[in-house]
Design a protein around this motif. Structure first.
Motif, mmCIF file in Angstrom:
data_model
loop_
_atom_site.group_PDB
_atom_site.id
_atom_site.type_symbol
_atom_site.label_atom_id
_atom_site.label_comp_id
_atom_site.label_asym_id
_atom_site.label_seq_id
_atom_site.Cartn_x
_atom_site.Cartn_y
_atom_site.Cartn_z
ATOM 1 N N GLY A 8 -4.791 5.693 -13.675
ATOM 2 C CA GLY A 8 -4.598 7.015 -13.091
ATOM 3 C C GLY A 8 -5.398 8.091 -13.798
ATOM 4 O O GLY A 8 -6.059 8.914 -13.158
ATOM 5 N N ALA A 9 -5.382 8.094 -15.124
ATOM 6 C CA ALA A 9 -6.093 9.117 -15.897
ATOM 7 C C ALA A 9 -7.595 9.057 -15.653
ATOM 8 O O ALA A 9 -8.232 10.092 -15.421
ATOM 9 C CB ALA A 9 -5.795 8.955 -17.387
ATOM 10 N N THR A 21 -4.198 6.612 -3.831
ATOM 11 C CA THR A 21 -3.251 5.509 -3.926
ATOM 12 C C THR A 21 -3.690 4.647 -5.093
ATOM 13 O O THR A 21 -4.878 4.361 -5.250
ATOM 14 C CB THR A 21 -3.234 4.666 -2.632
ATOM 15 N N LEU A 22 -2.736 4.242 -5.907
ATOM 16 C CA LEU A 22 -2.999 3.400 -7.073
ATOM 17 C C LEU A 22 -2.082 2.185 -6.984
ATOM 18 O O LEU A 22 -0.891 2.334 -6.714
ATOM 19 C CB LEU A 22 -2.697 4.200 -8.339
ATOM 20 N N TYR A 23 -2.642 1.014 -7.205
ATOM 21 C CA TYR A 23 -1.837 -0.207 -7.174
ATOM 22 C C TYR A 23 -2.230 -1.118 -8.335
ATOM 23 O O TYR A 23 -3.401 -1.438 -8.509
ATOM 24 C CB TYR A 23 -2.023 -0.947 -5.853
ATOM 25 N N ASN A 30 -10.543 -9.275 -20.552
ATOM 26 C CA ASN A 30 -10.980 -10.504 -19.886
ATOM 27 C C ASN A 30 -11.820 -10.259 -18.632
ATOM 28 O O ASN A 30 -12.179 -11.201 -17.937
ATOM 29 C CB ASN A 30 -9.773 -11.382 -19.535
ATOM 30 N N SER A 31 -12.123 -9.011 -18.331
ATOM 31 C CA SER A 31 -12.930 -8.620 -17.166
ATOM 32 C C SER A 31 -12.383 -9.147 -15.844
ATOM 33 O O SER A 31 -13.133 -9.443 -14.925
ATOM 34 C CB SER A 31 -14.388 -9.063 -17.348
ATOM 35 N N LYS A 32 -11.050 -9.248 -15.759
ATOM 36 C CA LYS A 32 -10.416 -9.670 -14.511
ATOM 37 C C LYS A 32 -9.775 -8.462 -13.845
ATOM 38 O O LYS A 32 -9.252 -7.574 -14.518
ATOM 39 C CB LYS A 32 -9.364 -10.739 -14.776
ATOM 40 N N PRO A 33 -9.781 -8.440 -12.513
ATOM 41 C CA PRO A 33 -9.151 -7.316 -11.821
ATOM 42 C C PRO A 33 -7.634 -7.335 -11.980
ATOM 43 O O PRO A 33 -7.016 -8.399 -11.992
ATOM 44 C CB PRO A 33 -9.549 -7.509 -10.358
ATOM 45 N N ILE A 34 -7.060 -6.144 -12.132
ATOM 46 C CA ILE A 34 -5.603 -6.024 -12.250
ATOM 47 C C ILE A 34 -5.017 -5.135 -11.153
ATOM 48 O O ILE A 34 -3.810 -5.009 -11.037
ATOM 49 C CB ILE A 34 -5.185 -5.471 -13.623
ATOM 50 N N GLY A 35 -5.871 -4.491 -10.382
ATOM 51 C CA GLY A 35 -5.397 -3.605 -9.332
ATOM 52 C C GLY A 35 -6.549 -2.818 -8.745
ATOM 53 O O GLY A 35 -7.716 -3.133 -8.981
#
Length: 191
Positions: free
Chosen positions: A111-112, A94-96, A72-77
């Motif tokens: 992360g990958a 840092t990953l969120y 859906n091309s929406k940001p998730i983090g």
């Protein structure tokens, strides 16, 4: 033109632009999750957050990417690197992933992609990630990804009426490609 190396099954990473500031601001306003990715626990006004982010981009942050859902091309983090030390060949990340989108598959993909990108394009030996002992899910995630404990700062953070240890975890370049292969990330080893 999109960088195909920053796209995987469910996720793509795109470089941060100012148009994503409102999204970052929303993430920082989620008080029940903020303690997982930042030491800044005071809720800031939008203007204060803008000044804070600009200062961090100018002084500390290295790469900032927005994680987007491919469907859906929406940001998730978001994910970012910081404290890049070119002489000693390391940096921190840092990953969120926002609470409503959080699951191990999406986090693993973000992360990958980011780890692969950093090791490919920067002369680094290892990548650090710090995690507090109350963040059991992140600790498990990092260990499963191949991060190894390199140190513990005892009773480093006061949160929720007690002090918590901060674990310093590291992933070495030599261990990355085994992780990517295990995850089925098709880009591993390619430039």
């Amino acid at each position: 033109m999109e960088n195909k190396k920053l796209i995987w099954k469910n996720i793509k990473l795109i470089p941060y632009e100012e148009k994503y500031f409102d999204y970052i601001y929303e993430c920082y306003q989620e008080y029940n999750s903020r303690y997982l990715f930042t030491n800044e626990l005071v809720i800031q006004s939008k203007r204060e957050m803008w000044d804070y982010l600009k200062k961090k981009i100018a002084s500390t942050y290295h790469e900032i990417m927005i994680a987007m859902d491919n469907t859906n091309s929406k940001p998730i983090g978001f994910v970012y690197s910081y404290n890049y030390n070119i002489y000693n060949e390391y940096l921190y990340i840092t990953l969120y992933i926002r609470t409503k989108e959080r699951n191990s598959i999406l986090g693993a993909e973000v992360g990958a992609i980011f780890l692969d990108y950093l090791f490919k394009y920067y002369p680094i030996r290892k990548i650090y990630c710090t995690v507090y002992d109350y963040n059991k899910n992140s600790m498990k995630f990092l260990k499963n990804a191949g991060f190894k404990a390199e140190g513990i700062l005892k009773k480093h953070r006061y949160f929720n009426n007690q002090y918590h240890d901060m674990h310093i975890m590291a992933l070495y370049r030599k261990d990355l490609y085994e992780l990517l292969k295990r995850l089925g990330y098709k880009e591993y080893g390619k430039k």
